[in-house]
Write an enzyme that holds these catalytic residues in place. Structure first.
Site, PDB file in Angstrom:
ATOM      1  CG  HIS A   1       6.228   5.695   7.017  1.00 24.36           C
ATOM      2  ND1 HIS A   1       6.059   6.376   5.831  1.00 24.36           N
ATOM      3  CD2 HIS A   1       5.173   4.827   7.102  1.00 24.36           C
ATOM      4  CE1 HIS A   1       4.954   5.948   5.238  1.00 24.36           C
ATOM      5  NE2 HIS A   1       4.397   5.009   5.984  1.00 24.36           N
TER       6      HIS A   1
ATOM      7  CG  ASP B   1      21.916   2.354   4.999  1.00 25.56           C
ATOM      8  OD1 ASP B   1      21.638   3.440   4.441  1.00 25.56           O
ATOM      9  OD2 ASP B   1      22.547   2.277   6.067  1.00 25.56           O
TER      10      ASP B   1
ATOM     11  CE1 TYR C   1      -2.815   0.847   3.279  1.00 30.39           C
ATOM     12  CE2 TYR C   1      -3.760  -0.254   5.201  1.00 30.39           C
ATOM     13  CZ  TYR C   1      -2.874   0.666   4.652  1.00 30.39           C
ATOM     14  OH  TYR C   1      -2.056   1.396   5.469  1.00 30.39           O
TER      15      TYR C   1
ATOM     16  CG  HIS D   1       3.306   3.879  -0.263  1.00 31.72           C
ATOM     17  ND1 HIS D   1       3.770   3.080   0.752  1.00 31.72           N
ATOM     18  CD2 HIS D   1       4.330   4.673  -0.629  1.00 31.72           C
ATOM     19  CE1 HIS D   1       5.027   3.393   1.007  1.00 31.72           C
ATOM     20  NE2 HIS D   1       5.407   4.352   0.177  1.00 31.72           N
ATOM     21  CG  MET D   2      -1.906  -0.961  -1.612  1.00 29.04           C
ATOM     22  SD  MET D   2      -2.784  -1.713  -2.967  1.00 29.04           S
ATOM     23  CE  MET D   2      -3.899  -2.755  -2.050  1.00 29.04           C
ATOM     24  CB  SER D   3      -3.292   4.392   1.487  1.00 34.78           C
ATOM     25  OG  SER D   3      -2.044   4.427   2.174  1.00 34.78           O
TER      26      SER D   3
ATOM     27  CG  ASN E   1       3.525  -1.055  -0.187  1.00 35.59           C
ATOM     28  OD1 ASN E   1       3.978  -0.404   0.764  1.00 35.59           O
ATOM     29  ND2 ASN E   1       2.223  -1.240  -0.368  1.00 35.59           N
TER      30      ASN E   1
ATOM     31  NE  ARG F   1      -0.661   5.857   7.969  1.00 37.67           N
ATOM     32  CZ  ARG F   1      -0.504   4.634   8.480  1.00 37.67           C
ATOM     33  NH1 ARG F   1       0.379   3.810   7.966  1.00 37.67           N
ATOM     34  NH2 ARG F   1      -1.238   4.230   9.506  1.00 37.67           N
TER      35      ARG F   1
HETATM   36  C1  DQA Z   1       1.200   1.507   2.879  1.00 36.21           C
HETATM   37  C2  DQA Z   1       1.179   2.832   3.626  1.00 36.21           C
HETATM   38  C3  DQA Z   1       1.982   2.746   4.905  1.00 36.21           C
HETATM   39  O1  DQA Z   1       1.945   3.985   5.597  1.00 36.21           O
HETATM   40  C4  DQA Z   1       1.400   1.673   5.813  1.00 36.21           C
HETATM   41  O2  DQA Z   1       2.188   1.555   6.972  1.00 36.21           O
HETATM   42  C5  DQA Z   1       1.213   0.379   5.133  1.00 36.21           C
HETATM   43  C6  DQA Z   1       0.730   0.361   3.757  1.00 36.21           C
HETATM   44  C7  DQA Z   1       0.292   1.534   1.626  1.00 36.21           C
HETATM   45  O3  DQA Z   1       0.429   0.634   0.794  1.00 36.21           O
HETATM   46  O4  DQA Z   1      -0.538   2.429   1.490  1.00 36.21           O
HETATM   47  O5  DQA Z   1       1.382  -0.683   5.735  1.00 36.21           O
HETATM   48  O6  DQA Z   1       2.529   1.248   2.446  1.00 36.21           O
END
Ligand code: DQA
Length: 150
Positions: free
Chosen positions: A81, A88, A23, A101-103, A75, A112
């Site tokens: 997940h 909903d 992150y 998502h950052m990652s 995010n 994930r």
């Molecule tokens: C995340 C990826 C998710 O799997 C993880 O639970 C996060 C951060 C991301 O920004 O990469 O908390 O959403």
């Protein structure tokens, strides 16, 4: 001015302190500042909201429905997940929603790889760190421009 809502879910207040390999070191406050600045350049009022409480996130999304928010960038962290409740809630909105998502979630653990939001969002951006958020805002802007043209 049109308003765009940036939503951050569970554990994301810890950006900057948490797992820098995935992150980075940018804090949530810095991400929010970048989003507000980019929003201004593009002509939007950007509001950012973070919570670790799922019900609070659902209620913020319900309010977005009432307020006529133009687009949502979300995010949701790990809720992405498994939270059918947040999925909903997002499904109630008629506006463009971009999941970020950052990652690169697809290069990580199997749990994930699934997003329970896929059917309610316009698209997903992952793996670019803070740039994922910036790309999310640009994508929302393009969708809103296209709506304006139709
Ligand atoms: C995340 C990826 C998710 O799997 C993880 O639970 C996060 C951060 C991301 O920004 O990469 O908390 O959403």
């Amino acid at each position: 001015m049109k308003k765009i809502l940036v939503l951050h879910g569970i554990n994301l207040n810890m950006f900057g302190k948490r797992d820098p390999e995935h992150y980075g070191t940018t804090t949530l406050k810095e991400i929010d500042e970048q989003m507000v600045a980019l929003g201004k350049e593009l002509g939007y009022d950007v509001e950012c909201f973070q919570t670790n409480i799922e019900g609070e996130m659902a209620e913020r999304i319900h309010r977005a429905h009432q307020e006529g928010i133009a687009a949502v960038i979300i995010n949701a962290g790990a809720w992405t997940h498994y939270s059918y409740g947040i999925s909903d809630a997002l499904g109630i909105l008629k506006t463009p929603i971009v999941e970020v998502h950052m990652s690169n979630v697809h290069a990580r653990e199997a749990f994930r790889h699934l997003s329970v939001f896929s059917h309610v969002v316009h698209g997903q951006i992952c793996g670019f760190g803070v740039t994922s958020y910036r790309l999310g805002l640009l994508a929302a802007h393009d969708l809103l421009q296209a709506e304006g043209r139709s």
